[in-house]
Design a protein around this motif. Structure first.
Motif, short mmCIF file in Angstrom:
data_model
loop_
_atom_site.label_atom_id
_atom_site.label_comp_id
_atom_site.label_asym_id
_atom_site.label_seq_id
_atom_site.Cartn_x
_atom_site.Cartn_y
_atom_site.Cartn_z
N TRP A 219 67.30 15.98 15.82
CA TRP A 219 67.75 14.59 15.88
C TRP A 219 68.00 14.06 17.29
N TYR A 220 68.25 14.93 18.23
CA TYR A 220 68.64 14.48 19.57
C TYR A 220 67.73 15.06 20.65
N GLN A 221 66.43 15.09 20.40
CA GLN A 221 65.50 15.69 21.37
C GLN A 221 65.55 15.00 22.73
N ALA A 222 65.82 13.70 22.73
CA ALA A 222 65.80 12.95 23.99
C ALA A 222 67.15 12.93 24.70
N SER A 223 68.11 13.66 24.19
CA SER A 223 69.45 13.61 24.78
C SER A 223 69.47 14.29 26.15
N ASP A 224 70.41 13.83 26.99
CA ASP A 224 70.53 14.43 28.32
C ASP A 224 71.38 15.70 28.25
N THR A 225 71.46 16.39 29.36
CA THR A 225 72.17 17.67 29.41
C THR A 225 73.65 17.51 29.10
N ALA A 226 74.27 16.47 29.63
CA ALA A 226 75.70 16.25 29.40
C ALA A 226 75.99 16.11 27.91
N PHE A 227 75.19 15.29 27.22
CA PHE A 227 75.37 15.12 25.77
C PHE A 227 75.18 16.45 25.06
N ALA A 228 74.15 17.19 25.41
CA ALA A 228 73.87 18.47 24.74
C ALA A 228 75.01 19.45 24.92
N VAL A 229 75.59 19.49 26.11
CA VAL A 229 76.71 20.41 26.37
C VAL A 229 77.93 20.00 25.56
N VAL A 230 78.28 18.72 25.61
CA VAL A 230 79.46 18.23 24.86
C VAL A 230 79.25 18.45 23.36
N TYR A 231 78.07 18.15 22.87
CA TYR A 231 77.78 18.31 21.44
C TYR A 231 77.87 19.78 21.03
N THR A 232 77.33 20.66 21.85
CA THR A 232 77.35 22.09 21.52
C THR A 232 78.76 22.65 21.54
N VAL A 233 79.52 22.34 22.59
CA VAL A 233 80.91 22.83 22.66
C VAL A 233 81.73 22.27 21.51
N SER A 234 81.55 20.99 21.20
CA SER A 234 82.28 20.38 20.09
C SER A 234 81.91 21.02 18.77
N GLY A 235 80.63 21.32 18.57
CA GLY A 235 80.19 21.98 17.34
C GLY A 235 80.79 23.37 17.20
N ILE A 236 80.85 24.11 18.29
CA ILE A 236 81.43 25.46 18.26
C ILE A 236 82.92 25.39 17.94
N VAL A 237 83.63 24.48 18.59
CA VAL A 237 85.08 24.32 18.35
C VAL A 237 85.32 23.92 16.89
N SER A 238 84.54 22.96 16.41
CA SER A 238 84.69 22.52 15.03
C SER A 238 84.41 23.65 14.05
N GLY A 239 83.37 24.42 14.32
CA GLY A 239 83.06 25.56 13.47
C GLY A 239 84.17 26.59 13.47
N LEU A 240 84.70 26.87 14.64
CA LEU A 240 85.78 27.85 14.75
C LEU A 240 87.01 27.40 13.96
N VAL A 241 87.41 26.14 14.13
CA VAL A 241 88.65 25.65 13.50
C VAL A 241 88.46 25.34 12.02
N ILE A 242 87.44 24.54 11.69
CA ILE A 242 87.29 24.08 10.31
C ILE A 242 86.61 25.14 9.45
N ALA A 243 85.44 25.60 9.89
CA ALA A 243 84.71 26.58 9.08
C ALA A 243 85.36 27.96 9.15
N GLY A 244 85.93 28.31 10.29
CA GLY A 244 86.56 29.62 10.43
C GLY A 244 87.99 29.66 9.95
N LEU A 245 88.86 28.98 10.66
CA LEU A 245 90.30 29.04 10.36
C LEU A 245 90.65 28.45 9.00
N LEU A 246 90.12 27.27 8.69
CA LEU A 246 90.46 26.66 7.40
C LEU A 246 89.88 27.45 6.23
N SER A 247 88.70 28.03 6.40
CA SER A 247 88.14 28.86 5.33
C SER A 247 89.00 30.10 5.10
N TRP A 248 89.49 30.66 6.18
CA TRP A 248 90.37 31.83 6.09
C TRP A 248 91.60 31.50 5.24
#
Length: 197
Positions: free
Chosen positions: A143-172
């Motif tokens: 979906w975001y092939q044309a995104s710049d590096t800054a967007f990709a970094v923020v999106y990736t870090v945000s996805g990892i944090v969200s996965g850790l907290v919501i998918a990881g901690l809340l699932s636990w």
């Protein structure tokens, strides 16, 4: 003396994994609509932050895995939830199955690295974070092939944090809450929680 682990799926494993997957798919459907309300303000603050809400599409695999504790459970739970979301209809159509596949694999690989023998909090958090990383890679590719590096970094870090907290901690905590009700009495997750109380 070592005990032999049985990785064969029982009928009860299939039934409960399917219930978790379908119920998670219903949550996905709700989040498909609600995410627009949340992602707009996050995107306005900093483009890429919208991935902080992605964990609500990632928890199915992690939750299924920590309840069933068998190879393939994370992949099955996430893919089934994605299938429910696609069947009922969403803005991404059948591309949702690609997301379900990659996100489920992200969590599955972590549990495999722990040899399907460690179901404590830390592996669960790592599995959630890995699902978030898989989500970010998939989204940036599809979906975001044309995104710049800054967007990709923020999106990736945000996805990892969200996965850790919501998918990881809340699932636990969700699995432990389910176990306390007695719904998981036929699973190791239920027996361990009862023994700890």
């Amino acid at each position: 003396m070592t005990t032999q682990r049985n990785f064969r799926w029982r009928v009860v494993d299939i039934v409960v994994a399917s219930v978790i997957g379908v119920a998670s798919g219903v949550v996905f459907l709700i989040w498909n609509l609600a995410s627009n309300v949340v992602s707009g303000p996050l995107k306005a603050i900093l483009p890429g932050l919208e991935a902080l809400g992605g964990g609500f599409w990632l928890f199915a695999g992690v939750l299924t895995a920590i309840v069933i504790r068998k190879p393939g459970a994370a992949l099955y739970g996430e893919l089934l939830a994605a299938t429910v979301s696609a069947l009922v209809g969403n803005q991404w159509g059948w591309w949702t199955l690609i997301s379900g596949l990659t996100q489920g694999l992200g969590a599955e690989l972590v549990f495999a690295l722990f040899l399907y023998s460690n179901w404590r909090l830390v592996p669960t958090l790592i599995a959630g974070a890995a699902a978030g990383l898989a989500m970010a890679i998939t989204d940036l590719t599809l979906w975001y092939q044309a995104s710049d590096t800054a967007f990709a970094v923020v999106y990736t870090v945000s996805g990892i944090v969200s996965g850790l907290v919501i998918a990881g901690l809340l699932s636990w905590y969700a699995a432990r809450a389910l176990a306390r009700t007695g719904a998981l009495n036929r699973f190791a997750a239920g027996r361990e929680t009862r023994a700890a109380v």
